[in-house]
Design a protein around this motif. Structure first.
Motif, short mmCIF file in Angstrom:
data_model
loop_
_atom_site.label_atom_id
_atom_site.label_comp_id
_atom_site.label_asym_id
_atom_site.label_seq_id
_atom_site.Cartn_x
_atom_site.Cartn_y
_atom_site.Cartn_z
N LEU A 74 40.51 32.50 43.50
CA LEU A 74 41.14 33.40 43.18
C LEU A 74 40.51 34.57 42.00
O LEU A 74 40.58 35.83 41.92
CB LEU A 74 42.55 33.16 43.02
CG LEU A 74 43.31 34.91 43.44
CD1 LEU A 74 44.54 34.96 44.22
CD2 LEU A 74 43.28 35.67 41.75
N ILE A 80 41.92 45.32 45.54
CA ILE A 80 43.34 45.62 45.42
C ILE A 80 42.99 45.81 44.05
O ILE A 80 43.33 46.89 43.21
CB ILE A 80 44.50 44.14 45.35
CG1 ILE A 80 45.82 44.64 44.46
CG2 ILE A 80 43.95 43.41 44.90
CD1 ILE A 80 46.57 46.48 45.82
N ILE A 121 52.17 45.46 35.73
CA ILE A 121 51.44 46.31 35.75
C ILE A 121 51.99 47.37 35.80
O ILE A 121 51.24 48.80 34.79
CB ILE A 121 50.89 45.94 37.11
CG1 ILE A 121 50.21 44.73 37.58
CG2 ILE A 121 49.95 46.69 37.61
CD1 ILE A 121 50.05 44.09 38.68
N TRP A 124 50.05 33.76 47.41
CA TRP A 124 50.48 32.95 45.99
C TRP A 124 51.53 31.86 46.46
O TRP A 124 51.58 30.75 46.26
CB TRP A 124 51.43 33.43 44.49
CG TRP A 124 50.28 33.94 43.62
CD1 TRP A 124 50.15 35.90 43.65
CD2 TRP A 124 49.15 34.37 42.73
NE1 TRP A 124 48.89 35.73 42.92
CE2 TRP A 124 48.07 35.07 42.47
CE3 TRP A 124 48.55 32.27 42.46
CZ2 TRP A 124 47.27 34.85 41.84
CZ3 TRP A 124 47.73 32.00 41.59
CH2 TRP A 124 47.02 33.50 41.04
N MET A 147 44.19 48.22 41.24
CA MET A 147 45.07 48.68 39.92
C MET A 147 44.02 47.77 38.50
O MET A 147 44.45 49.11 37.47
CB MET A 147 45.42 46.92 40.11
CG MET A 147 46.30 46.01 41.28
SD MET A 147 47.90 47.56 41.27
CE MET A 147 48.38 47.16 42.86
N PHE A 194 50.18 38.27 32.63
CA PHE A 194 49.00 38.75 33.59
C PHE A 194 48.90 40.36 34.16
O PHE A 194 47.92 40.04 33.98
CB PHE A 194 49.66 37.45 34.52
CG PHE A 194 49.01 37.29 35.66
CD1 PHE A 194 48.49 38.67 36.18
CD2 PHE A 194 49.26 36.25 36.89
CE1 PHE A 194 47.73 38.23 37.20
CE2 PHE A 194 48.83 36.75 37.92
CZ PHE A 194 47.68 37.54 38.29
N VAL A 241 54.17 41.75 38.76
CA VAL A 241 54.52 43.92 39.34
C VAL A 241 55.09 44.73 38.35
O VAL A 241 54.38 45.17 37.78
CB VAL A 241 53.88 44.06 41.04
CG1 VAL A 241 53.17 43.37 41.04
CG2 VAL A 241 55.88 43.21 40.66
N GLN A 296 42.64 37.95 49.28
CA GLN A 296 43.47 38.86 48.87
C GLN A 296 42.62 38.94 47.33
O GLN A 296 43.23 40.19 47.86
CB GLN A 296 44.38 37.88 47.97
CG GLN A 296 45.34 38.79 47.17
CD GLN A 296 45.90 37.55 45.83
OE1 GLN A 296 44.89 37.68 45.00
NE2 GLN A 296 47.29 37.61 45.92
#
Ligand code: BGC
Length: 457
Positions: A396, A274, A155, A373, A278, A30, A152, A269
């Motif tokens: 979302l 954000i 990412i 979450w 990202m 993800f 994360v 969110q």
């Protein structure tokens, strides 16, 4: 189901960790699949000669797939099972990674990215569901948080891989080939995800649902011993009967408030901007004059701060509570976003801009990132939790799509400063919303939370 896995036979931990890590890899993909775009987007813009709207489209098309994936994963995972749904995701991730590396036209690339998006959306629902359904109650929270951590890590990993690839050649090489390697690099974690999934079982809850009680019992025994397994099977039996409630229940007074909170938190969110960071970080750094290679290094710093502050959240969320984190986090976001806007407005220092962006990411990672979450997995009544989560996840991804599609367009029309100020205003709205409407869920059982909605109606 209160028995602790660590109370029973040794080896359970290793079984549960293996199972949870395999599913959590869905979170890693993800993160990897959504953030890989940050390294590619500048090169795609040059290669395919994209204007701002088409640049937004190239960056966000995968998210349309996510919306579809999130919306259909509930039904698919009921139908073929959780493990097979995740296996299907692994297959789609692999097809998408290869397909995104070899396109000749933008349309081919968009199609391949959308396939990956479907996998992201489906995995974003199914992986935490899989873990929650196989984990004994007392360690469920910790095992589910592995999933957020995996996002994360994914990412950070892709920021790092993008940087290594970017450094392999000059701008010309990167515009022609670099981005293909960046997309293609996802093949490796995708195949690994599939291979690990072949070695883990289906969840006991799903097996019981389709009448495979003996298999369910065997898996629960492996997870935490015979006594635990017997008690768990009884418990699941009860909840399966309760599962027949309709979605309409969510719209009745009382539970309606839970739905509104889940949906609003999902929107807040994403509208905090954000993913402008990202998905576009190197572009933002290049826009203020940072040279391309350095912009990729700074992006790795963004990923590292994101990871470190996720640990802060995991450490604090059951101590300070959800509300305290969300309040502190949204104040931090509002201040840092105001500063980012001001630095763009005044053509301020690049170093200061990097620092403010890092502080913004830290504020997000210690609160809105994981806590949203967590809260949407806690506030819904047992009987409609799956479907309610699917609505919140769907919203979302929709909000995520809107932000990433419009970011380059906003920068082109109102400018970077105003764009970040808009995100800052959203963070102030988040603060007001959390302070006035979000209840504390720390230390309360899911059933207590469920009952509180009816009391306060
Ligand atoms: C969000 C993602 C975001 C990530 C950043 C997650 O909680 O849902 O949209 O990219 O955090 O770490």
């Amino acid at each position: 189901m209160t028995m602790n896995a660590t109370d029973s036979a040794t080896g359970n931990w290793s079984f549960l960790m293996r199972v949870a890590i395999s599913a959590a890899l869905g979170g890693l993909l993800f993160g990897y699949d959504t953030a890989v775009i940050s390294g590619c987007i500048g090169h795609l813009q040059a290669h395919f000669e994209l204007d701002a709207a088409m640049k937004g489209w190239a960056a966000s098309c995968a998210l349309l797939g996510c919306i579809v994936g999130a919306a259909s994963a509930g039904a698919t995972s009921d139908w073929i099972g959780r493990q097979k749904t995740l296996l299907l995701c692994a297959l789609l991730f692999t097809i998408s990674a290869i397909g995104s590396a070899i396109p000749q036209t933008l349309a081919q690339l968009v199609a391949a990215r959308m396939i990956g998006g479907v996998a992201v959306g489906a995995a974003s629902m199914t992986a935490p569901l899989y873990i929650a359904e196989i984990a004994p109650e007392r360690i469920r929270g910790r095992l589910v948080s592995l999933y957020q951590l995996a996002i994360v890590v994914g990412i950070l990993l892709v920021f790092f891989v993008n940087m290594l690839i970017e450094h392999q050649g000059n701008t010309e090489w990167n515009e022609a080939h670099g981005w293909r390697w960046m997309f293609g690099s996802e093949t490796l974690p995708a195949v690994l995800f599939g291979a690990l999934l072949l070695m883990v079982p289906e969840t006991p809850r799903w097996l019981m649902k389709v009448g495979r009680r003996d298999e369910a019992l065997r898996i629960l025994e492996r997870a935490a011993g015979t006594d635990y397994a017997r008690a768990a099977v009884d418990q699941i039996d009860k909840t399966l009967h309760a599962h027949e409630a309709t979605l309409g229940e969510l719209f009745r007074p009382g539970y309606r408030a839970a739905l509104a909170i889940g949906v609003m938190l999902a929107i807040f969110q994403q509208f905090s901007g954000i993913n402008a960071i990202m998905y576009y970080a190197p572009e933002i750094f290049k826009a203020i004059g940072t040279e391309s290679n350095a912009a990729f290094v700074q992006t790795v710093a963004v990923g590292a701060v994101n990871l470190v502050f996720t640990f802060v959240a995991i450490w604090l969320v059951d101590r300070a509570g959800r509300r305290a984190l969300l309040i502190a986090g949204s104040i931090g976001q509002a201040i840092t976003l105001a500063a980012v806007g001001a630095l763009f407005h005044t053509n301020g220092s690049g170093v200061l801009l990097l620092v403010m962006i890092l502080l913004y990411v830290a504020s997000f990672a210690m609160a809105m990132g994981p806590v949203v979450w967590i809260v949407i997995s806690e506030i819904f009544p047992n009987r409609v939790r799956g479907r309610a989560m699917s609505i919140a996840t769907f919203v979302l991804w929709g909000a995520c799509y809107i932000v990433s599609q419009t970011f380059p367009m906003l920068v082109d029309t109102v400018g970077s400063a105003t764009t970040f100020w808009i995100y800052g205003i959203v963070s102030i709205a988040t603060l007001v919303f959390v302070a006035t409407s979000v209840p504390e869920t720390k230390g309360r059982s899911l059933e207590e939370i469920e009952a509180s909605w009816l009391k306060n109606r």
